[in-house]
Scaffold this motif. Structure first.
Motif, PDB file in Angstrom:
ATOM      1  N   GLY A   6      -8.327  13.354  -9.148  1.00  0.00           N
ATOM      2  CA  GLY A   6      -9.676  12.409  -8.704  1.00  0.00           C
ATOM      3  C   GLY A   6      -8.773  11.275  -7.781  1.00  0.00           C
ATOM      4  O   GLY A   6      -8.010  11.356  -7.320  1.00  0.00           O
ATOM      5  N   ASP A   7     -10.457  10.761  -7.882  1.00  0.00           N
ATOM      6  CA  ASP A   7     -10.216   9.795  -6.816  1.00  0.00           C
ATOM      7  C   ASP A   7      -9.368   8.701  -6.625  1.00  0.00           C
ATOM      8  O   ASP A   7      -9.111   7.950  -5.430  1.00  0.00           O
ATOM      9  CB  ASP A   7     -11.933  10.023  -5.929  1.00  0.00           C
ATOM     10  CG  ASP A   7     -12.535  10.979  -5.495  1.00  0.00           C
ATOM     11  OD1 ASP A   7     -11.764  12.187  -4.498  1.00  0.00           O
ATOM     12  OD2 ASP A   7     -13.648  10.876  -4.938  1.00  0.00           O
ATOM     13  N   ASP A   8      -9.361   8.551  -7.728  1.00  0.00           N
ATOM     14  CA  ASP A   8      -8.710   7.058  -8.463  1.00  0.00           C
ATOM     15  C   ASP A   8      -7.527   7.696  -8.466  1.00  0.00           C
ATOM     16  O   ASP A   8      -7.194   6.542  -9.068  1.00  0.00           O
ATOM     17  CB  ASP A   8      -9.493   6.029  -9.052  1.00  0.00           C
ATOM     18  CG  ASP A   8     -11.036   5.673  -9.149  1.00  0.00           C
ATOM     19  OD1 ASP A   8     -11.121   5.946  -7.391  1.00  0.00           O
ATOM     20  OD2 ASP A   8     -11.316   5.906 -10.117  1.00  0.00           O
ATOM     21  N   CYS A   9      -7.019   8.645  -8.485  1.00  0.00           N
ATOM     22  CA  CYS A   9      -5.231   8.752  -8.682  1.00  0.00           C
ATOM     23  C   CYS A   9      -4.176   7.394  -8.538  1.00  0.00           C
ATOM     24  O   CYS A   9      -3.779   7.477  -9.174  1.00  0.00           O
ATOM     25  CB  CYS A   9      -4.913   9.895  -8.182  1.00  0.00           C
ATOM     26  SG  CYS A   9      -4.717  10.719  -7.215  1.00  0.00           S
ATOM     27  N   LEU A  10      -4.688   7.302  -7.767  1.00  0.00           N
ATOM     28  CA  LEU A  10      -3.586   5.980  -6.760  1.00  0.00           C
ATOM     29  C   LEU A  10      -3.771   5.037  -6.842  1.00  0.00           C
ATOM     30  O   LEU A  10      -3.153   3.503  -6.163  1.00  0.00           O
ATOM     31  CB  LEU A  10      -3.217   5.950  -5.001  1.00  0.00           C
ATOM     32  CG  LEU A  10      -2.822   7.617  -4.560  1.00  0.00           C
ATOM     33  CD1 LEU A  10      -3.292   7.284  -2.649  1.00  0.00           C
ATOM     34  CD2 LEU A  10      -1.567   7.832  -5.179  1.00  0.00           C
ATOM     35  N   LEU A  11      -4.847   4.547  -7.504  1.00  0.00           N
ATOM     36  CA  LEU A  11      -5.347   2.869  -8.091  1.00  0.00           C
ATOM     37  C   LEU A  11      -3.977   2.159  -8.681  1.00  0.00           C
ATOM     38  O   LEU A  11      -3.897   2.841 -10.395  1.00  0.00           O
ATOM     39  CB  LEU A  11      -6.732   3.212  -8.846  1.00  0.00           C
ATOM     40  CG  LEU A  11      -7.776   2.075  -9.023  1.00  0.00           C
ATOM     41  CD1 LEU A  11      -7.974   1.167  -7.855  1.00  0.00           C
ATOM     42  CD2 LEU A  11      -8.241   1.841 -10.435  1.00  0.00           C
ATOM     43  N   GLY A  12      -4.209   1.091  -8.690  1.00  0.00           N
ATOM     44  CA  GLY A  12      -3.018   0.481  -9.055  1.00  0.00           C
ATOM     45  C   GLY A  12      -2.335   0.730  -8.327  1.00  0.00           C
ATOM     46  O   GLY A  12      -0.791  -0.468  -8.313  1.00  0.00           O
ATOM     47  N   LEU A  13      -1.316   1.282  -7.384  1.00  0.00           N
ATOM     48  CA  LEU A  13      -0.176   1.436  -6.978  1.00  0.00           C
ATOM     49  C   LEU A  13      -0.111   0.529  -6.176  1.00  0.00           C
ATOM     50  O   LEU A  13       1.427   0.271  -5.836  1.00  0.00           O
ATOM     51  CB  LEU A  13      -0.462   2.954  -6.201  1.00  0.00           C
ATOM     52  CG  LEU A  13       1.243   3.191  -5.782  1.00  0.00           C
ATOM     53  CD1 LEU A  13       2.129   3.743  -6.833  1.00  0.00           C
ATOM     54  CD2 LEU A  13       0.840   4.671  -4.370  1.00  0.00           C
ATOM     55  N   ALA A  14      -0.763  -0.262  -5.062  1.00  0.00           N
ATOM     56  CA  ALA A  14      -0.519  -1.548  -3.919  1.00  0.00           C
ATOM     57  C   ALA A  14       0.177  -2.460  -4.979  1.00  0.00           C
ATOM     58  O   ALA A  14       0.922  -3.510  -4.691  1.00  0.00           O
ATOM     59  CB  ALA A  14      -1.871  -1.552  -3.944  1.00  0.00           C
ATOM     60  N   ASP A  15       0.102  -2.281  -6.397  1.00  0.00           N
ATOM     61  CA  ASP A  15       0.736  -3.640  -6.730  1.00  0.00           C
ATOM     62  C   ASP A  15       2.020  -3.736  -7.388  1.00  0.00           C
ATOM     63  O   ASP A  15       2.657  -4.261  -7.667  1.00  0.00           O
ATOM     64  CB  ASP A  15      -0.386  -4.081  -8.425  1.00  0.00           C
ATOM     65  CG  ASP A  15      -1.883  -4.376  -8.420  1.00  0.00           C
ATOM     66  OD1 ASP A  15      -2.338  -4.558  -7.460  1.00  0.00           O
ATOM     67  OD2 ASP A  15      -2.024  -3.731  -9.525  1.00  0.00           O
ATOM     68  N   PHE A  16       2.726  -2.451  -7.057  1.00  0.00           N
ATOM     69  CA  PHE A  16       4.250  -1.959  -7.444  1.00  0.00           C
ATOM     70  C   PHE A  16       5.420  -2.146  -6.251  1.00  0.00           C
ATOM     71  O   PHE A  16       4.400  -2.249  -4.598  1.00  0.00           O
ATOM     72  CB  PHE A  16       4.456  -0.812  -7.222  1.00  0.00           C
ATOM     73  CG  PHE A  16       4.114  -0.216  -8.885  1.00  0.00           C
ATOM     74  CD1 PHE A  16       4.876  -0.599  -9.861  1.00  0.00           C
ATOM     75  CD2 PHE A  16       2.590   0.757  -8.952  1.00  0.00           C
ATOM     76  CE1 PHE A  16       4.643   0.276 -11.282  1.00  0.00           C
ATOM     77  CE2 PHE A  16       1.945   0.455 -10.734  1.00  0.00           C
ATOM     78  CZ  PHE A  16       3.586   0.456 -11.417  1.00  0.00           C
ATOM     79  N   SER A  17       6.266  -3.026  -5.905  1.00  0.00           N
ATOM     80  CA  SER A  17       6.634  -2.962  -5.260  1.00  0.00           C
ATOM     81  C   SER A  17       7.493  -2.134  -4.033  1.00  0.00           C
ATOM     82  O   SER A  17       7.298  -2.320  -2.644  1.00  0.00           O
ATOM     83  CB  SER A  17       7.917  -3.886  -5.005  1.00  0.00           C
ATOM     84  OG  SER A  17       8.989  -3.344  -5.836  1.00  0.00           O
ATOM     85  N   HIS A  18       7.846  -0.587  -4.744  1.00  0.00           N
ATOM     86  CA  HIS A  18       7.776  -0.058  -3.746  1.00  0.00           C
ATOM     87  C   HIS A  18       7.857   1.465  -4.638  1.00  0.00           C
ATOM     88  O   HIS A  18       7.532   1.849  -6.057  1.00  0.00           O
ATOM     89  CB  HIS A  18       9.699   0.623  -4.016  1.00  0.00           C
ATOM     90  CG  HIS A  18      10.535  -1.406  -3.366  1.00  0.00           C
ATOM     91  ND1 HIS A  18      10.680  -2.276  -3.757  1.00  0.00           N
ATOM     92  CD2 HIS A  18      11.105  -1.124  -1.766  1.00  0.00           C
ATOM     93  CE1 HIS A  18      11.013  -2.735  -2.649  1.00  0.00           C
ATOM     94  NE2 HIS A  18      11.722  -1.705  -1.727  1.00  0.00           N
ATOM     95  N   VAL A  19       7.189   2.659  -4.648  1.00  0.00           N
ATOM     96  CA  VAL A  19       6.807   3.650  -4.019  1.00  0.00           C
ATOM     97  C   VAL A  19       8.280   5.126  -4.010  1.00  0.00           C
ATOM     98  O   VAL A  19       8.324   4.730  -2.520  1.00  0.00           O
ATOM     99  CB  VAL A  19       5.848   4.375  -4.359  1.00  0.00           C
ATOM    100  CG1 VAL A  19       5.562   5.822  -4.454  1.00  0.00           C
ATOM    101  CG2 VAL A  19       4.831   3.130  -4.590  1.00  0.00           C
ATOM    102  N   ASP A  20       8.575   5.699  -4.724  1.00  0.00           N
ATOM    103  CA  ASP A  20       9.822   6.839  -4.246  1.00  0.00           C
ATOM    104  C   ASP A  20       8.404   7.812  -4.042  1.00  0.00           C
ATOM    105  O   ASP A  20       7.677   8.456  -5.018  1.00  0.00           O
ATOM    106  CB  ASP A  20      10.496   7.104  -5.582  1.00  0.00           C
ATOM    107  CG  ASP A  20      11.408   6.032  -5.162  1.00  0.00           C
ATOM    108  OD1 ASP A  20      11.736   5.323  -4.588  1.00  0.00           O
ATOM    109  OD2 ASP A  20      12.092   5.695  -6.308  1.00  0.00           O
TER     110      ASP A  20
END
Length: 77
Positions: A6-20
């Motif tokens: 879906g289009d919102d699958c990355l919603l909220g990801l910016a709230d994390f400090s790092h992403v692997d």
């Protein structure tokens, strides 16, 4: 991104400090034969098997992970 998420699958990801981020090379072809061999074809080195070899002939379709900081780009691998 796979459309099934879906289009919102990355919603909220910016709230994390790092992403692997991991990549799977799904279009690579595996070799039919993984028998032991001498690294780099050198006769002065002992034979090693597929998982003791640093060459690209290992059956591993995963890339090295990248860690991204939320605002600073890649921070390591």
């Amino acid at each position: 991104m796979d459309e099934r998420f879906g289009d919102d699958c990355l919603l909220g990801l910016a709230d994390f400090s790092h992403v692997d981020v991991l990549f799977l090379f799904d279009q690579t072809t595996e070799r039919p034969d993984y028998r032991s061999r001498r690294p780099r074809g050198r006769t002065d080195l002992p034979e090693v098997d597929v998982f003791a070899d640093r060459g690209r002939r290992r059956p591993n379709r995963n890339s090295n992970p990248l860690t991204f900081g939320s605002r600073n780009g890649p921070v390591g691998s």
